[in-house]
Design a protein around this motif. Sequence first.
Motif, PDB file in Angstrom:
ATOM      1  N   ASN A   1       0.763  -1.683   0.049  1.00 47.75           N
ATOM      2  CA  ASN A   1       0.181  -0.516   0.237  1.00 47.75           C
ATOM      3  C   ASN A   1       0.708   1.296  -0.024  1.00 47.75           C
ATOM      4  OD1 ASN A   1      -2.442   1.227   0.128  1.00 47.75           O
ATOM      5  ND2 ASN A   1      -3.064   0.806   1.799  1.00 47.75           N
TER       6      ASN A   1
ATOM      7  N   TYR B   1      -3.450   0.450  -7.646  1.00 47.85           N
ATOM      8  CA  TYR B   1      -4.554   0.393  -6.631  1.00 47.85           C
ATOM      9  C   TYR B   1      -5.439   1.016  -7.899  1.00 47.85           C
ATOM     10  CZ  TYR B   1      -3.533  -2.546  -2.786  1.00 47.85           C
ATOM     11  OH  TYR B   1      -2.832  -3.551  -1.987  1.00 47.85           O
TER      12      TYR B   1
ATOM     13  N   SER C   1     -10.392  -5.389  -1.320  1.00 48.12           N
ATOM     14  CA  SER C   1     -11.174  -5.008   0.329  1.00 48.12           C
ATOM     15  C   SER C   1     -10.756  -3.339  -0.184  1.00 48.12           C
ATOM     16  CB  SER C   1     -10.279  -5.376   1.221  1.00 48.12           C
ATOM     17  OG  SER C   1     -11.120  -5.206   2.415  1.00 48.12           O
TER      18      SER C   1
ATOM     19  N   ASP D   1     -10.497  -1.860   2.459  1.00 47.40           N
ATOM     20  CA  ASP D   1      -9.516  -1.616   3.499  1.00 47.40           C
ATOM     21  C   ASP D   1      -7.962  -0.806   2.839  1.00 47.40           C
ATOM     22  OD1 ASP D   1     -11.393  -2.804   5.504  1.00 47.40           O
ATOM     23  OD2 ASP D   1      -9.376  -4.411   5.096  1.00 47.40           O
ATOM     24  N   VAL D   2      -7.957  -0.734   1.720  1.00 49.86           N
ATOM     25  CA  VAL D   2      -6.549  -0.322   1.035  1.00 49.86           C
ATOM     26  C   VAL D   2      -6.493   1.196   1.025  1.00 49.86           C
ATOM     27  CG1 VAL D   2      -7.759  -0.066  -1.269  1.00 49.86           C
ATOM     28  CG2 VAL D   2      -5.493  -0.711  -1.009  1.00 49.86           C
TER      29      VAL D   2
ATOM     30  N   ASN E   1      -3.005  -0.117   6.313  1.00 50.92           N
ATOM     31  CA  ASN E   1      -3.199  -1.171   6.138  1.00 50.92           C
ATOM     32  C   ASN E   1      -2.145  -1.720   5.037  1.00 50.92           C
ATOM     33  OD1 ASN E   1      -5.657  -1.497   7.948  1.00 50.92           O
ATOM     34  ND2 ASN E   1      -6.531  -0.919   6.365  1.00 50.92           N
ATOM     35  N   ASN E   2      -1.932  -2.793   5.515  1.00 49.05           N
ATOM     36  CA  ASN E   2      -0.371  -3.163   4.614  1.00 49.05           C
ATOM     37  C   ASN E   2      -0.203  -4.465   4.624  1.00 49.05           C
ATOM     38  OD1 ASN E   2       2.453  -3.146   3.074  1.00 49.05           O
ATOM     39  ND2 ASN E   2       2.499  -1.368   3.571  1.00 49.05           N
TER      40      ASN E   2
ATOM     41  N   LEU F   1      -4.481  -7.736   1.185  1.00 52.29           N
ATOM     42  CA  LEU F   1      -5.003  -6.604   0.224  1.00 52.29           C
ATOM     43  C   LEU F   1      -5.448  -7.171  -0.959  1.00 52.29           C
ATOM     44  CD1 LEU F   1      -2.854  -3.517   2.408  1.00 52.29           C
ATOM     45  CD2 LEU F   1      -5.582  -4.060   2.633  1.00 52.29           C
TER      46      LEU F   1
END
Length: 237
Positions: A33, A108, A218, A220-221, A226-227, A231
């Motif tokens: 991330n 992403y 998700s 969550d990225v 978050n890493n 992911l």
Amino acid sequence: MCGRFVVASAGSDLVGVLRVDVEGDDLPAPSFNVAPTATAAIVLDSAKTEPPTRRLEAARWGLIPSWAKDTKVGARAFNARAEELEDKPMFRSALEKRRAVVPVSGYYEWKNVDGTKIPHYIHPADGEPLFLAGLYEWWRDKTKGDDDPERWLLSFTILTRDSIGHLGSIHDRMPLFLDPDHADAWLDPTTDNVRDVLDAAIDAAPALADTLDDHEVSKDVGNVRNNSPELIEPVEA
């Protein structure tokens, strides 16, 4: 655009086909991330030697031109439109002399679905590294002494172009992808036909884009804290 990316490997595993001569001592660890202002590894050809030395170096994501008073400008310059580089003072000099390749595992992008942004992970189907065209700059921190090893900061930006093919259904911009041959030409600091090299890379990018896979991941990225490898895993239907 490209606002987050993944580097699942480190060091020479990233850039084998680019034949790097020197790897920096402070290369960042793998990350799932990477966000603007974070540190990532970039490839550049240093013209201080003859022939130029190809280096893999740690750099801050977000271009900070040499004339900047501080680093804040870099937070807004993590992407640069390939078609506007020559019209932008922030990028014009780097385009001529300081071009980089950013090796990633994937990136992403968020797709707008009925007002909701859905994150997708875009990556090579074969698991090989993906090379993104970039620019770099060295910035001198005038608050630090000449003997301070942190007085120079290396930073970079990632070039983007109009999206095509299936990537166009996710977002209207995509990174400028490079195959190894175009990456070599892009890095060469001795070239006197930068516009030709850039145009060739732009023209070749659609073929590379067609080889990429994507899947929903998700949300969550969206949180930079978050890493983890989870992911990039597809979300369950």
